[in-house]
Write a protein that holds these residues in place. Sequence first.
Motif, mmCIF file in Angstrom:
data_model
loop_
_atom_site.group_PDB
_atom_site.id
_atom_site.type_symbol
_atom_site.label_atom_id
_atom_site.label_comp_id
_atom_site.label_asym_id
_atom_site.label_seq_id
_atom_site.Cartn_x
_atom_site.Cartn_y
_atom_site.Cartn_z
ATOM 1 N N SER A 1 45.278 36.358 38.490
ATOM 2 C CA SER A 1 44.319 35.441 39.107
ATOM 3 C C SER A 1 44.859 34.014 39.051
ATOM 4 C CB SER A 1 42.978 35.533 38.374
ATOM 5 O OG SER A 1 43.147 35.188 37.023
ATOM 6 N N PRO A 2 44.546 33.160 40.028
ATOM 7 C CA PRO A 2 45.049 31.788 40.030
ATOM 8 C C PRO A 2 44.469 30.985 38.875
ATOM 9 C CG PRO A 2 43.435 32.114 41.784
ATOM 10 C CD PRO A 2 43.723 33.464 41.209
ATOM 11 N N ARG A 3 45.336 30.191 38.236
ATOM 12 C CA ARG A 3 44.912 29.408 37.081
ATOM 13 C C ARG A 3 44.334 28.054 37.476
ATOM 14 N NH1 ARG A 3 49.727 30.501 32.579
ATOM 15 N NH2 ARG A 3 49.513 32.788 32.556
ATOM 16 N N ARG A 4 44.773 27.488 38.593
ATOM 17 C CA ARG A 4 44.232 26.194 39.011
ATOM 18 C C ARG A 4 43.062 26.423 39.970
ATOM 19 N NH1 ARG A 4 46.173 24.938 44.046
ATOM 20 N NH2 ARG A 4 47.889 26.246 44.821
ATOM 21 N N SER A 5 42.101 25.587 39.860
ATOM 22 C CA SER A 5 40.902 25.726 40.692
ATOM 23 C C SER A 5 41.193 25.273 42.112
ATOM 24 C CB SER A 5 39.757 24.915 40.092
ATOM 25 O OG SER A 5 40.140 23.553 40.007
ATOM 26 N N ALA A 6 40.850 26.096 43.059
ATOM 27 C CA ALA A 6 41.047 25.748 44.466
ATOM 28 C C ALA A 6 39.766 25.145 45.036
ATOM 29 C CB ALA A 6 41.455 26.985 45.255
ATOM 30 N N ARG A 7 39.941 24.240 45.974
ATOM 31 C CA ARG A 7 38.774 23.598 46.580
ATOM 32 C C ARG A 7 38.032 24.548 47.493
ATOM 33 N NH1 ARG A 7 40.994 17.525 48.232
ATOM 34 N NH2 ARG A 7 41.560 16.882 46.100
ATOM 35 N N THR A 8 38.771 25.408 48.158
ATOM 36 C CA THR A 8 38.142 26.391 49.038
ATOM 37 C C THR A 8 38.305 27.772 48.439
ATOM 38 O OG1 THR A 8 40.174 26.648 50.298
ATOM 39 C CG2 THR A 8 38.601 24.983 51.061
ATOM 40 N N LYS A 9 37.339 28.595 48.679
ATOM 41 C CA LYS A 9 37.397 29.942 48.164
ATOM 42 C C LYS A 9 38.489 30.730 48.868
ATOM 43 C CE LYS A 9 34.534 34.005 47.315
ATOM 44 N NZ LYS A 9 33.193 34.596 47.465
ATOM 45 N N PRO A 10 39.467 31.279 48.091
ATOM 46 C CA PRO A 10 40.562 31.996 48.740
ATOM 47 C C PRO A 10 40.075 33.289 49.372
ATOM 48 C CG PRO A 10 40.678 32.271 46.363
ATOM 49 C CD PRO A 10 39.575 31.272 46.623
ATOM 50 N N ARG A 11 40.775 33.677 50.400
ATOM 51 C CA ARG A 11 40.445 34.914 51.085
ATOM 52 C C ARG A 11 40.922 36.093 50.251
ATOM 53 N NH1 ARG A 11 42.728 36.718 57.059
ATOM 54 N NH2 ARG A 11 41.664 38.755 57.149
ATOM 55 N N PHE A 12 40.031 37.040 50.043
ATOM 56 C CA PHE A 12 40.385 38.195 49.212
ATOM 57 C C PHE A 12 41.284 39.134 50.005
ATOM 58 C CE2 PHE A 12 39.552 42.593 47.891
ATOM 59 C CZ PHE A 12 39.983 42.497 46.574
ATOM 60 N N ARG A 13 42.382 39.519 49.379
ATOM 61 C CA ARG A 13 43.312 40.462 49.974
ATOM 62 C C ARG A 13 43.472 41.647 49.026
ATOM 63 N NH1 ARG A 13 48.699 37.803 52.177
ATOM 64 N NH2 ARG A 13 48.789 39.915 53.050
ATOM 65 N N LEU A 14 43.263 42.820 49.545
ATOM 66 C CA LEU A 14 43.362 44.023 48.719
ATOM 67 C C LEU A 14 44.822 44.252 48.349
ATOM 68 C CD1 LEU A 14 41.302 46.159 47.749
ATOM 69 C CD2 LEU A 14 42.105 47.631 49.605
ATOM 70 N N PRO A 15 45.132 44.374 47.061
ATOM 71 C CA PRO A 15 46.533 44.619 46.667
ATOM 72 C C PRO A 15 47.077 45.885 47.299
ATOM 73 C CG PRO A 15 45.202 44.000 44.770
ATOM 74 C CD PRO A 15 44.250 44.229 45.901
ATOM 75 N N ALA A 16 48.396 45.901 47.485
ATOM 76 C CA ALA A 16 49.035 47.047 48.148
ATOM 77 C C ALA A 16 48.853 48.331 47.350
ATOM 78 C CB ALA A 16 50.526 46.758 48.358
ATOM 79 N N SER A 17 48.894 48.223 46.021
ATOM 80 C CA SER A 17 48.707 49.426 45.214
ATOM 81 C C SER A 17 47.296 49.979 45.354
ATOM 82 C CB SER A 17 49.012 49.114 43.749
ATOM 83 O OG SER A 17 48.208 48.026 43.296
ATOM 84 N N TRP A 18 46.302 49.092 45.496
ATOM 85 C CA TRP A 18 44.931 49.562 45.694
ATOM 86 C C TRP A 18 44.785 50.229 47.068
ATOM 87 C CZ3 TRP A 18 40.947 45.558 43.454
ATOM 88 C CH2 TRP A 18 41.301 45.285 42.123
ATOM 89 N N VAL A 19 45.451 49.663 48.066
ATOM 90 C CA VAL A 19 45.409 50.268 49.399
ATOM 91 C C VAL A 19 45.972 51.676 49.360
ATOM 92 C CG1 VAL A 19 46.314 50.096 51.748
ATOM 93 C CG2 VAL A 19 45.501 48.055 50.563
ATOM 94 N N TYR A 20 47.078 51.843 48.633
ATOM 95 C CA TYR A 20 47.683 53.172 48.536
ATOM 96 C C TYR A 20 46.761 54.146 47.812
ATOM 97 C CZ TYR A 20 50.740 56.903 46.914
ATOM 98 O OH TYR A 20 51.271 58.122 46.610
ATOM 99 N N ALA A 21 46.100 53.684 46.734
ATOM 100 C CA ALA A 21 45.249 54.572 45.941
ATOM 101 C C ALA A 21 43.945 54.917 46.637
ATOM 102 C CB ALA A 21 44.956 53.937 44.570
ATOM 103 N N LEU A 22 43.400 53.973 47.416
ATOM 104 C CA LEU A 22 42.076 54.167 47.972
ATOM 105 C C LEU A 22 42.076 54.662 49.410
ATOM 106 C CD1 LEU A 22 40.374 50.930 46.583
ATOM 107 C CD2 LEU A 22 40.245 53.238 45.656
ATOM 108 N N CYS A 23 43.068 54.272 50.190
ATOM 109 C CA CYS A 23 43.015 54.497 51.621
ATOM 110 C C CYS A 23 43.926 55.615 52.111
ATOM 111 C CB CYS A 23 43.371 53.211 52.369
ATOM 112 S SG CYS A 23 42.294 51.815 51.939
ATOM 113 N N HIS A 24 45.036 55.849 51.437
ATOM 114 C CA HIS A 24 45.952 56.883 51.893
ATOM 115 C C HIS A 24 45.470 58.264 51.477
ATOM 116 C CE1 HIS A 24 49.362 54.450 53.429
ATOM 117 N NE2 HIS A 24 48.804 53.532 52.662
ATOM 118 N N ALA A 25 45.878 59.256 52.210
ATOM 119 C CA ALA A 25 45.469 60.615 51.897
ATOM 120 C C ALA A 25 46.072 61.044 50.559
ATOM 121 C CB ALA A 25 45.914 61.575 53.007
ATOM 122 N N ALA A 26 45.323 61.837 49.808
ATOM 123 C CA ALA A 26 45.795 62.295 48.495
ATOM 124 C C ALA A 26 46.919 63.304 48.671
ATOM 125 C CB ALA A 26 44.647 62.918 47.717
#
Length: 450
Positions: A425-450
């Motif tokens: 997670s970012p340590r410095r506070s950002a003025r705008t809320k960053p856009r959430f991006r799903l990590p590549a490993s989560w995409v593989y675990a959740l979206c790809h066929a088992a």
Amino acid sequence: MLPLPTRFAGIILAFAPLFVHRSWRHAQLLLIGAILTPGRRTVTSVLRILGRAQERRFVNVHRILNRAAWCPRTGSRILLRLLVDAFAQRGPVVLGLDDTIERRRGKRIAAKGIYRDPVRSSDSHFVKASGLRWMSLMLLAPIPWAGRVWALPFLTALVPSERACRERGRRHKPLLDVGRQLALQARRWLPGRDLILVGDGGFSALQFLDAMRRGGITAITRLRLDAALYDPAPPRPLGTIGRPRTKGARLPTLAARLAAKDTLWRKVVVPGWYGAGARAIEIASDTAVWRHGGLPVVPIRWVLIRDPEARFPPQSLLCTDPTREPTQIVGWFVRRWTVEVTFQEARAHLGVETQRQWSDTAIARTTPCLLALFSIVTLLAARLQARQRRRVAAAAWYPKPCPTFADALAAVRCAIWRERTLATSPRRSARTKPRFRLPASWVYALCHAA
């Protein structure tokens, strides 16, 4: 390297002496990735779940299984020490011994054979399966936060088929010989503890039981109802010549005792009867000598069991220590059913039978590591907070009072993912809320066929 919770470091680092520094980094990737990976447990799936799909030197991770110099037996000893310290600090150490078939096909898998499939076969239906046969030794210990006994594998050995040994010019080692070596190895690792070995009827052989008795291990198995039982040999008179007697008078068979009207039955309540709670049964017990021509003579205590409500057929057990209590013998034996549960859980949640290695070294290492992963996950879950490890995935159609291995695995995965999320997670506070991006490993675990 994926950040790990601090409470897991003591268990993971216990296996560091098995490897050199460079190999240990790749071994950690395999261990953590095998815990996080759903579906197939291949090295490529491990690299994907860890976000290393673009790793150019991915072959170094493969070499941990097929080439690196490390001793699986030393790892088994480390794992046994961790399990005993966590779940069996006092009292007898109860071990379960059983074999299983890993269904595998392929021309380059040399050790495979054609066996009876114990999962799909029954008394009236025979199913053959092509695969590898494994003999596994497990610690049968109560897990406090799970509310029941779990079978925790720590030592697994491959039993090559007779055809494979003949083609390689090696002597074929039967199942009982492999089981005897595994049990005696555990005896050397735990020299000062009282060891109880529980097995099914396949281990009810006089040579095997005699080896356990001479090795200081109390063996408990099933006993045939028509076994030839005798009284102990009478004292030898002074001046008698010839070979000393090994047995006394012939005793009635257990089948005859079951039908006799004068058999003394005692009603007892056995807790944890094959996972169904407490069960009231009737038992009859006595000591005898089991003997067969040309084989060792083994003194035993037999226990005859019957159900007052006739929900299961009568059965008999034997114990190589005649001084043990019959109720305790039955209580130890009913723990054996958890061995089959562990085999099923390993197939369902740890990817056993989904490996794709064909190297002899990799085959001999991968399945024992996946079975040992069951015990490692249990150790990691024991380090979690009580509210985390007792969280169950219950539903309206599936009430679950206590956590199972699937819940323990989910809790360990959640702790590892949470640590990674906090570490990145970012340590410095950002003025705008960053856009959430799903990590590549989560995409593989959740979206790809088992």
